[in-house]
Design an enzyme around this catalytic site. Structure first.
Site, PDB file in Angstrom:
ATOM      1  N   ASP A  65      28.976 -55.811  -8.422  1.00 20.52           N
ATOM      2  CA  ASP A  65      27.769 -56.638  -8.495  1.00 20.52           C
ATOM      3  C   ASP A  65      26.949 -56.321  -9.739  1.00 20.52           C
ATOM      4  O   ASP A  65      27.042 -55.227 -10.293  1.00 20.52           O
ATOM      5  CB  ASP A  65      26.896 -56.405  -7.258  1.00 20.52           C
ATOM      6  CG  ASP A  65      27.354 -57.211  -6.064  1.00 20.52           C
ATOM      7  OD1 ASP A  65      28.161 -58.134  -6.236  1.00 20.52           O
ATOM      8  OD2 ASP A  65      26.907 -56.910  -4.943  1.00 20.52           O
ATOM      9  N   ARG A 116      32.189 -63.822 -11.333  1.00 19.76           N
ATOM     10  CA  ARG A 116      31.241 -64.493 -10.433  1.00 19.76           C
ATOM     11  C   ARG A 116      30.022 -64.856 -11.266  1.00 19.76           C
ATOM     12  O   ARG A 116      29.450 -64.020 -11.953  1.00 19.76           O
ATOM     13  CB  ARG A 116      30.811 -63.600  -9.278  1.00 19.76           C
ATOM     14  CG  ARG A 116      29.731 -64.277  -8.384  1.00 19.76           C
ATOM     15  CD  ARG A 116      29.028 -63.272  -7.490  1.00 19.76           C
ATOM     16  NE  ARG A 116      29.874 -62.834  -6.402  1.00 19.76           N
ATOM     17  CZ  ARG A 116      29.696 -61.684  -5.746  1.00 19.76           C
ATOM     18  NH1 ARG A 116      28.733 -60.865  -6.102  1.00 19.76           N
ATOM     19  NH2 ARG A 116      30.506 -61.355  -4.757  1.00 19.76           N
TER      20      ARG A 116
END
Length: 307
Positions: free
Chosen positions: A133, A184
């Site tokens: 992330d 992402r």
């Protein structure tokens, strides 16, 4: 200032006050289950199983961030390894997400590399994909270095995240191209100063589409993480016009947000994943969800009034 960004800035500022945190933790815990699968790994696996039955895959994420000492980082690593081993036994797609600051990035990049390396050594042979992330802007540079180091060591089942609201992101995108990243793409959920980030939603959305189209043109596999129907429709139109098959990208959404849209996209043949967080450290995550839409603040107020 754009009203959406002003709202987000206000909510994140208020949520950071200790008295507000205590109030929400004691009186709004029922609301938490709307966005958080539970506090245990077992609860999260049950949610993932239910999503699979609807054609939506799960991204399992152990909540927690910005650890303060090495012992805490190593404890997080043990719980992440437990998650990896549990997911590896499931028949559905194996996908976990973690934050670099969980593994001690704020303490030492060397420590974060060591702990992430051990996670990847467990995950990769088991076919478990790990998404690294992206957190707030002070941690972007270290996170990118961590990703590149692990890729250079030969780990391939590792993805990265880019945030369209940061000024630096297009440069970061081109710097990452040689690694052919599984990407992402998100708008960004942290409270950032205007010196480093766009504060106009229209510009953030435009950058999101611009970066996504660049990535698709380059042949990268892109996970478009958005709930915005307009952005989703534009991605679908662009992919169709460019002859990019549905297998060449996917959509990602948050657990508890627009579940009907998740099911509909899956029924249309797109790969859809829901980000399924779990754990006891849910407060920072919940505040970022509240900050995304005024409607979420109304849910909090109703929960507080109802106890």
């Amino acid at each position: 200032m754009n009203l959406d960004l002003a709202y987000r800035s206000f909510v994140l500022s208020v949520a950071g006050k200790k008295e507000v945190e205590r109030l929400i933790k004691t009186r709004a815990r029922g609301l938490v289950r709307r966005y958080v699968a539970g506090e245990s790994l077992e609860e999260a696996l049950k949610v993932a199983e239910a999503l699979e039955g609807e054609g939506v895959h799960a991204i399992l994420d152990l909540l927690g961030e910005m650890v303060k000492d090495e012992g805490e980082a190593r404890a997080f690593q043990e719980r992440i390894l437990e998650l990896v081993r549990a997911v590896a036994l499931r028949p559905w797609p194996k996908y976990v997400s973690l934050k670099p600051s969980q593994l001690g990035l704020d303490l030492s990049e060397g420590l974060a590399r060591e702990l992430l390396r051990e996670v990847l050594k467990e995950a990769e042979p088991r076919g478990v994909f790990v998404r690294l992330d992206m957190e707030d802007s002070p941690r972007v540079e270290g996170t990118l270095r961590l990703y590149k180091a692990m890729r250079e060591e030969g780990f391939s089942l590792l993805g990265i995240v880019l945030q369209s609201y940061l000024f630096r992101t297009e440069k970061d995108f081109f710097d990452l191209l040689p690694y052919r990243p599984n990407l992402r793409l998100v708008k960004g959920a942290y409270r950032e100063p205007k010196e480093v980030a766009f504060w106009d939603k229209r510009l953030i959305d435009a950058e999101f589409l611009h970066l996504g189209k660049l990535a698709l043109k380059e042949g990268l596999y892109v996970a478009f993480a958005t709930h915005d129907p307009r952005l989703i429709a534009e991605v679908k139109r662009y992919a169709e016009a460019m002859g990019i098959p549905k297998e060449g990208f996917e959509f990602q959404m948050l657990y508890g947000v627009r579940p009907e849209a998740q099911r509909r996209l899956a029924q249309e043949g797109y790969t859809v994943r829901a980000y399924v967080p779990y754990g006891k450290d849910w407060y920072p995550y919940l505040t970022r969800r509240i900050a995304e839409r005024p409607e979420n603040l109304l849910l909090v107020l109703r929960s507080l009034l109802g106890g």
